[in-house]
Write an enzyme that holds these catalytic residues in place. Sequence first.
Site, short mmCIF file in Angstrom:
data_model
loop_
_atom_site.label_atom_id
_atom_site.label_comp_id
_atom_site.label_asym_id
_atom_site.label_seq_id
_atom_site.Cartn_x
_atom_site.Cartn_y
_atom_site.Cartn_z
N GLY A 216 0.83 -1.21 0.00
CA GLY A 216 0.00 0.00 0.00
C GLY A 216 0.86 1.24 0.00
O GLY A 216 2.06 1.17 -0.27
N ASN A 217 0.26 2.38 0.26
CA ASN A 217 1.04 3.60 0.41
C ASN A 217 0.41 4.48 1.49
O ASN A 217 -0.63 4.13 2.05
CB ASN A 217 1.19 4.34 -0.93
CG ASN A 217 -0.13 4.80 -1.49
OD1 ASN A 217 -0.82 5.60 -0.88
ND2 ASN A 217 -0.51 4.27 -2.66
N ARG A 218 1.05 5.60 1.80
CA ARG A 218 0.66 6.37 2.98
C ARG A 218 -0.46 7.38 2.73
O ARG A 218 -0.79 8.16 3.62
CB ARG A 218 1.89 7.09 3.54
CG ARG A 218 2.81 6.13 4.28
CD ARG A 218 4.21 6.68 4.41
NE ARG A 218 4.26 7.96 5.09
CZ ARG A 218 5.32 8.75 5.11
NH1 ARG A 218 6.42 8.39 4.46
NH2 ARG A 218 5.29 9.89 5.76
N SER A 219 -1.07 7.36 1.56
CA SER A 219 -2.17 8.31 1.31
C SER A 219 -3.34 8.07 2.27
O SER A 219 -3.78 6.94 2.45
CB SER A 219 -2.65 8.15 -0.14
OG SER A 219 -3.86 8.83 -0.31
N ALA A 283 -3.82 8.03 -4.93
CA ALA A 283 -2.41 7.62 -5.04
C ALA A 283 -2.42 6.16 -5.48
O ALA A 283 -2.42 5.24 -4.66
CB ALA A 283 -1.73 7.78 -3.69
#
Length: 401
Positions: A216-219, A283
Site C-alpha cells: 500500500g502507500n501512505r495516502s 495515489a
Amino acid sequence: MTSDILSGKKIILGVTGCIAAYKACYIVRELVKRGAEVKVAMTQSAVEFITPLTLATLSKNDIIVNTFPNQKEGRGLNTWHIDVALWADLFIIAPATVNTIAKIAHGFADNALTTLISARRAPMIVSPAADACMYESGINLENILKLKKLGVYILDAEIGELASGLEGMGRLPEIEKIMDAAEIVLSGHLRDFEGKKILVSAGPTFEDIDPVRFIGNRSSGKMGYEIAKAAYLRGADVTLISGPSSENVYQEINKISVRSADEMKNEVNTQLEKNDLLIMAAAVADYRPKQFVKQKIKKEENFNKIELEKTDDILSGIKTKGKNIVGFALESNDELANAKKKIESKNLDMIVLNSLNDASSGFEFDTNKVTIIKRDGSQKNIPLMSKFQVANQILSEIIKL
Ligand code: CTP
C-alpha cells in the site's frame, strides 16, 4: 499557521424551536473555537428546548429573544435590529423549522429573529430540520425552493433516525458540514457547480500479496475527500471512488469503495461516462505482485521475493473525449518539470503538484500547499492552508477551464 476563514467573522446564529435546537450549543462552540464572534437570536419556541443562558455562556454574548428589549438587556436603541443585522458577515439559521422557513419565504418579521433576517444584507445559510412528514410536505419544499431562488444558501437536511423514531429526511447535518458550508458561503462560492457531475478519486490502492498482506502507500485520502465535499457544497453532483481510507464523506455523495489499482481503473472508466469531469486525486499503486498467493504464506516457506508487474496507468488509458481531466503529481525533485511532463504524457487539462519537500503538507497533514498548473503553462501557487480550502482553490481553477 494557516488562517481559518471563520476567524474574525461576525456571525448571527438563528435558533428556532425543534429538538435539534440542542445542537446549536455545538455550533456556537465550534464557531467560537474557530475565532468567530457569535450573536445568537432565538425564537420563543427555541427557548422551550434550550435555555438562553446556555447559549449566552457559550457565545459570550447576550442572547436576542425579544423584539422589544427591556432596559436591562442592553440592546439600547430601538433600531437594534438594523444595527445587529448590519453588524453580521453571515447569518446561519440552524435548526430552521418549517414555521420559520415559511415566515422567511414570505417576508414576515413577527419576532426578533425574523425581524433581524428582514433587515439582513449579509449572506444567509438556512439549515432546515424537522420530522420527515413535516420536512417533505409540499408547502415546506416549495418554501425552501423559493429561498434557494432568492439566493439563500440551503444546507439540506440529512436522512436518518428522527426524534419520532421514524427514519427519513429531516436531520440537522453534522456540525462539521455546517462549518464547511459557512466557509463556502463566506468565500463567496455559493452554488457555482450547480448542474455539474463530478467524479473524484481518492486514497491509496492496496495490492494484495496473500489473504493477509498487501502493498500500500501512505495516502489518507483526505485531499480527495475534501474536494468531493467542497464540490458537493458548491452544488455539484459528486461520485467519489475511494481506495481504503478512514475518512468520512457526506451521505449525499455517491461513494464507491475499491481496493486495487485494477478495481479503481474499472470504476473510473465506467463512472466517467456519466460525469462531466474527473479529478484524479488517488495515489494509485504503480506496481502490484505478479501473483496473488491464495493461502497465507507461512514463515517456514522462507519467502523472500515478491515479483512485481506494472499496473495500468488509469489517466493515460482514458478514452472518453470531451471531459475535463485533472490529475495530481507527487514529486520529490524537479517538481515543476516533472508535473508539466505529466500534463502531456497523461493528456490532462490541469495538474495539482504536491512537493514532498514542503513542510506540513502532503500525506499525514490536514493542511496542504500545492501548485496548480494548467495545460497552457499558466500556474498558481497555493500557500499552506487547510485541505478543504485547497480543495476550494482547485475547484475555482477548474470552473475556469
Ligand atoms: N495515476 C493513474 N494511474 C496510475 C498511477 C497514477 O491514473 N497507475 C494518476 C494519479 O492518480 C495522479 C497522476 O496519475 O493523478 C500522477 O500520479 P503520480 O503518482 O504523481 O505519478 P505516476 O504516474 O505514478 O509517476 P511516478 O510515480 O513515476 O512519478
